[in-house]
Structures are given as structure tokens and as C-alpha cells.
Design a protein around this motif. Sequence first.
Motif, PDB file in Angstrom:
ATOM      1  N   GLY A 201     -33.905  16.863  -5.206  1.00  0.00           N
ATOM      2  CA  GLY A 201     -33.190  15.617  -4.993  1.00  0.00           C
ATOM      3  C   GLY A 201     -32.273  15.310  -6.148  1.00  0.00           C
ATOM      4  N   SER A 202     -31.653  14.158  -6.089  1.00  0.00           N
ATOM      5  CA  SER A 202     -30.660  13.798  -7.100  1.00  0.00           C
ATOM      6  C   SER A 202     -30.942  12.410  -7.639  1.00  0.00           C
ATOM      7  CB  SER A 202     -29.256  13.849  -6.496  1.00  0.00           C
ATOM      8  OG  SER A 202     -29.155  12.931  -5.415  1.00  0.00           O
ATOM      9  N   PHE A 203     -30.233  12.071  -8.711  1.00  0.00           N
ATOM     10  CA  PHE A 203     -30.283  10.729  -9.281  1.00  0.00           C
ATOM     11  C   PHE A 203     -28.963  10.034  -8.963  1.00  0.00           C
ATOM     12  CE2 PHE A 203     -32.638  13.054 -12.900  1.00  0.00           C
ATOM     13  CZ  PHE A 203     -33.816  13.071 -12.161  1.00  0.00           C
ATOM     14  N   SER A 204     -29.019   8.794  -8.530  1.00  0.00           N
ATOM     15  CA  SER A 204     -27.820   7.996  -8.288  1.00  0.00           C
ATOM     16  C   SER A 204     -27.711   6.922  -9.356  1.00  0.00           C
ATOM     17  CB  SER A 204     -27.875   7.343  -6.907  1.00  0.00           C
ATOM     18  OG  SER A 204     -27.942   8.319  -5.886  1.00  0.00           O
ATOM     19  N   VAL A 205     -26.517   6.762  -9.915  1.00  0.00           N
ATOM     20  CA  VAL A 205     -26.287   5.765 -10.955  1.00  0.00           C
ATOM     21  C   VAL A 205     -26.027   4.409 -10.308  1.00  0.00           C
ATOM     22  CG1 VAL A 205     -24.860   5.087 -12.905  1.00  0.00           C
ATOM     23  CG2 VAL A 205     -25.394   7.504 -12.530  1.00  0.00           C
ATOM     24  N   VAL A 206     -26.822   3.419 -10.677  1.00  0.00           N
ATOM     25  CA  VAL A 206     -26.656   2.051 -10.194  1.00  0.00           C
ATOM     26  C   VAL A 206     -26.595   1.152 -11.426  1.00  0.00           C
ATOM     27  CG1 VAL A 206     -27.574   0.220  -8.746  1.00  0.00           C
ATOM     28  CG2 VAL A 206     -27.973   2.614  -8.114  1.00  0.00           C
ATOM     29  N   GLY A 207     -25.380   0.824 -11.852  1.00  0.00           N
ATOM     30  CA  GLY A 207     -25.219   0.072 -13.085  1.00  0.00           C
ATOM     31  C   GLY A 207     -25.686   0.897 -14.263  1.00  0.00           C
ATOM     32  N   ASP A 208     -26.643   0.361 -15.036  1.00  0.00           N
ATOM     33  CA  ASP A 208     -27.200   1.066 -16.198  1.00  0.00           C
ATOM     34  C   ASP A 208     -28.503   1.775 -15.858  1.00  0.00           C
ATOM     35  OD1 ASP A 208     -25.109   0.216 -17.766  1.00  0.00           O
ATOM     36  OD2 ASP A 208     -26.171  -1.543 -18.541  1.00  0.00           O
ATOM     37  N   ARG A 209     -28.823   1.862 -14.576  1.00  0.00           N
ATOM     38  CA  ARG A 209     -30.073   2.484 -14.161  1.00  0.00           C
ATOM     39  C   ARG A 209     -29.796   3.652 -13.211  1.00  0.00           C
ATOM     40  NH1 ARG A 209     -33.618  -2.144 -11.557  1.00  0.00           N
ATOM     41  NH2 ARG A 209     -31.696  -2.458 -10.363  1.00  0.00           N
ATOM     42  N   ILE A 210     -30.857   4.432 -12.958  1.00  0.00           N
ATOM     43  CA  ILE A 210     -30.772   5.433 -11.912  1.00  0.00           C
ATOM     44  C   ILE A 210     -31.674   5.020 -10.757  1.00  0.00           C
ATOM     45  CG2 ILE A 210     -30.208   7.358 -13.437  1.00  0.00           C
ATOM     46  CD1 ILE A 210     -33.191   8.279 -13.000  1.00  0.00           C
ATOM     47  N   PHE A 211     -31.326   5.510  -9.582  1.00  0.00           N
ATOM     48  CA  PHE A 211     -32.140   5.315  -8.384  1.00  0.00           C
ATOM     49  C   PHE A 211     -32.531   6.696  -7.879  1.00  0.00           C
ATOM     50  CE2 PHE A 211     -32.052   5.505  -3.723  1.00  0.00           C
ATOM     51  CZ  PHE A 211     -33.128   4.691  -3.421  1.00  0.00           C
ATOM     52  N   LEU A 212     -33.808   6.854  -7.495  1.00  0.00           N
ATOM     53  CA  LEU A 212     -34.263   8.148  -6.990  1.00  0.00           C
ATOM     54  C   LEU A 212     -35.402   7.948  -6.009  1.00  0.00           C
ATOM     55  CD1 LEU A 212     -37.203   9.225  -8.439  1.00  0.00           C
ATOM     56  CD2 LEU A 212     -35.736   9.004 -10.438  1.00  0.00           C
ATOM     57  N   THR A 213     -35.624   8.982  -5.222  1.00  0.00           N
ATOM     58  CA  THR A 213     -36.763   9.043  -4.314  1.00  0.00           C
ATOM     59  C   THR A 213     -37.693  10.139  -4.802  1.00  0.00           C
ATOM     60  OG1 THR A 213     -35.400   8.323  -2.449  1.00  0.00           O
ATOM     61  CG2 THR A 213     -37.506   9.390  -1.932  1.00  0.00           C
ATOM     62  N   ASP A 214     -38.979   9.823  -5.013  1.00  0.00           N
ATOM     63  CA  ASP A 214     -39.898  10.814  -5.554  1.00  0.00           C
ATOM     64  C   ASP A 214     -40.492  11.679  -4.446  1.00  0.00           C
ATOM     65  OD1 ASP A 214     -41.946   9.386  -4.334  1.00  0.00           O
ATOM     66  OD2 ASP A 214     -42.752   8.564  -6.197  1.00  0.00           O
TER      67      ASP A 214
END
Length: 587
Positions: free
Chosen positions: A345-358
Motif C-alpha cells: 500500500g501507499s501513504f497519502s499526505v494530508v496536511g502535515d500527516r499521512i493517511f494509510l490503511t493497515d
Amino acid sequence: MPPQNRIHLSYIKTMNHSITFPGAKALTSLAIALMLAACGGGGGSDDVAGGGNEPAPPAPPSGTTHTLTVQVQGLPEGAALPIRYGDLSESLSASNDRLAIQASGTTRIALGKLELTTEQPYLVQCAFAEPLAGTLQSDGSLQASFSTDATQTVECSQKIALVLQQRHVVAPANKGSGLNVLTANLDGLQAQWLSPPLMVNKNTINNRVSALMNNELYVSASEDDINSPTGVELRATDGVTARLVKDINTAVNAGVGAGSDPGSLVALGNKLYFSAEAGPGGTTLWVSDGTEAGTQQVLLQGNAFINPEGLTVAGDKLFFRSQAKVYAIDKSGTVTDLGLTQTAGSFSVVGDRIFLTDDTGSQWFSDGTVAGTREFQAAWFNSAPIEFNGELYFSGAATSGETAKLHAIKPDGTGFRLVKDVIRVSPRFVLGDKLLLTVNQRGVTGSEWWVSDGTEAGTQIIKDAIPGPGGLAPEKIFSLGERLVFVTKEGEAGSQAPYYIWTTDGTAEGTKRLSAEGVEAFATKNIFKGWTQVGPGHAVFQIHEGGLNSNVAKLWITDGTPEGTKPLLDKNGQQLEAYSPGTQYAL
């Protein structure tokens, strides 16, 4: 250095103060030494450069001291340019842009390495401009003449820097093609290939083979030779010359270096992170400050990170995955295990954070700290959310069992609401006070641009740009300042359908085909290599003018406007070409 200057510069050893004169921002001890020498002052055994028994030459006649004002132009904020003259150095900046030097005879003036206090999105190159108050040397310095008062300009320009395929760069026999570094002014002028070229690693061209840091482009490359003694290693270039940062994998077979094949290059502040294979142990995570000594493996409790993946910068942290664990590194180099498991999977940048699905399907946000890594259960995201006006906008629902529609929710998980009852929606970019998204109304308008102000009434189609069920269907979308640029087949189907460049600013009037002289409908071999964003405000693209069988493409640059869409021209006014063999696609 002329004999009289050896005498003048000797006074620097005992004089460290400076004097300011009207019209001059700095008159240093060099000027004092030179004026004293002009009046016959000084003497002693130290008057001869380097000591020895060479007799001191006579001092120049009085009255020959003149002022040379060095003025810098085009230097961006956050950058300082050291100016070295004699044994002294001053730094010029956008706000402190001139230096007055008093001397007689001739003095060598050299430009130092640019010092950055803020990250720069482009390369910055500085050089003495004509007319020259002296003679330009082969190393770029100026042998300045002080025969009269004069002003000498130093021109600085911002440069794009990218990797493209160039024809006839492979040695020996000067045949074949290879990936090389190309630089150009933002207006498309002074474009040039790096010479001698670097053979950039073809195996990692889709894996971030280059990154800009500290005013150099770092690349995974070998020298211009298929028999490179070091192989593919980490190298750096300022767009004019190139250097080897470190030979990480020193193994050699029949005179050819094994190379460490650096990949996934990404800059975090003044550090470069990348993957590399130092030997039989496999690929691990590395870090470099641009020096050989500062290029080393990243370790956690003495252990290396095997097969690092997904290197992504969000805020002031670097996120990556190694052996199914997710980690973050801050700018000090501290590594944090975030306690998450993600095999793929990948990491998505949302502002200063990342979003991911484990690996369990749970969705998480992380700011790079353990405390700031939290599961998000207040809603289900069908795709990565985007921040807009203090809320997260996304295609999704309250739970994964519901139909995905356009919703919004606050970052703390409160305020969940339906924005618009539309499906097949994808929030894309924020442009000022507008959220731009694509909505695919199958069988009606197809995929078109929509705009939202966060309300139901203010969420609507911008315009039916391509009437019919196919729609505009934008691809390869870049955000260039106040507008988006993208490519589209304009509703035509099939792999051989032509592509066109379009732009939108979120209004009906501003959503249109990019029409510029020489750029209307054209072809390129491969859309993914022929359309590249460089920096925050520009994209480079290729036009194949020789028909379907041509492997040579002309190079262009655009900022998303007709007037900012221009050919990349070298110093002789000739348009640069790229070499792009492969399956034919239109652009």
C-alpha cells in the motif's frame, strides 16, 4: 596574483576590522591593506606571499586606488551568495545586494557556494554578467581590474532541473542513449544538458531517481561510460558540473563497479534519504548530507532497515515502511516506530500527516509521533481525504458498507456530514477558496471538473467541457500555482486517441485547452515520461514532430498559461531534444 597584490594582502594577517564609506555597504581590511600599500605603507618579511627570499616588489604609485561595486541580481529570498576577494569574504543577499571593494591593480573575485536558509524549489545559479570589469577566468572567477571606478553585476537565475533521456551520450564510441540531467531557466532559455553527461539509473526512473537538496540535484547515476569503475552510485550536480558523493558498493568485477543502485531519493530539510545496496546484505535505508563522511546507513538500535519502501515526506517528518513496519524520521534523524503493520500500500499526505490503511483494513492518521498516530473510526474513506477549510473532504460514508459519496468531517472525528449526494467523486486539489474535484456521471457528462465551497449549493459542475458520455476525463494532473494543468483525450476512446493539454482555475472561463504557438495537438511516445512537473510552478513536456516512427522529441516548458508555454532553447537559440523510444502514445 600580481606582485603588488601579494604585498597588499599581507596586511590582512594583522587587520580584522572594517570601515564603512558613503555609498559602500562594506569596506573591509582588504581595502585598508590596499590603500596602505598604495601609500607606501607596510613592509617586513611577511610582505612576500608565502614567505621565502623573493625581494618585495615596489609599491604601486599613490592615487591608483579605485572602487569596484559588485551587485547581485535575481537572488531569491532565503539565499546568500558569498563573495571572496583576496583572503576575505562577504555574503550578499536579496536585501543586502551590493558590495564596494577598493583596490589597485587587479584582484581575484570569486563566487562561493550558495548558502540557503530556506528550501529552494529550483536550482539557483549565479555568474558574473557582461560587461566584465576585468577578465573572466576558466573557473568562473573574475580577475578584476581597478583601473577605474566601476560596477560589476552578478546575475542569479532560478533553474528547473530534471532527468530526461538524451541521445548519443553513452561511451565508449559515443553511441546509444541515456538518461541525463537537463537544466533551463524558468522562461525556457539557457537550456542545456549536463556535459559530460551522467548516465542516470534506468532501472529506477519510475522510483524517484533524483531529488533537489541544498541547491544541488542528487541523482542515482554512473559516469558517461558503460564500464564505469564505480557503477551506479549517488552523485550530485549543480547543473554545470557533477561529483560522486560516495562509492557505497565498492565491489568491482573486471574493472566495472557493482554500484549500489540508489533509489527512492527524497529530501527532508538538509538531509537526503534513499535506498541503496551496499553489498550482499540487500537494499537498506541510507541518509546523506551531501558529503562522503555524512553518507551512511540509517540504523535503529544498531539494525539497518531492510527493503525500505514508500518514502514520503509530510510536514517535518519522513515516513517509510520496512519489513511491514511503519516508521517516521524527524529532521534531527530520530527514528520512531509508529506501531503499525502494513505489508503493501501507499501513504497519502494530508496536511502535515499521512493517511494509510493497515493490514487489517483499519485506517490511520499519523503525524510521525506515537501519540499522534491514531486509528480513524468516525468515517470510512473510499480514497484519501483532502483538507479544506478546516475539514477533511472525501469520497466515502459512515461505514464501508454504504455507497461512497462526497462527505466532510473534522480532523478530530466530529461534524460528519454529507456535502453533496454525488457518487464516483474524487476530491483533487485546493485552489485558493475552491475545492476542485472530479465527478464521473456515467452516461451523462462523463468525468468532468466540479468545484465546491463546502456547501451543497456551492458544489456543482464547472462546465460540461466535452459534451457526451466520455467527458473531459483529466489525467496526469499538476497543480501549478493558481491553476491545474492536465492532459485529456477530449472524450475520444482508444490507446491511439490524441491527447491535449488543458488548464483550469476552477471557473468555466478558465477551463479550456491550452493554446499556444506550436502547441495545439501533438504526439509523444509515452505520456508518463513526456509530461513531467518540475518545481511548484512548471511542467516540461515533449512533442514528437517526426510522426509515429520518430524517436526524437522537442522539449517545451509551461506554467499553465499560453504566454508561459515556450520551447526549451539553448544559448544559441536551438530547441533541445529528448530521445524517447517505445510504444507510441499521443499527448
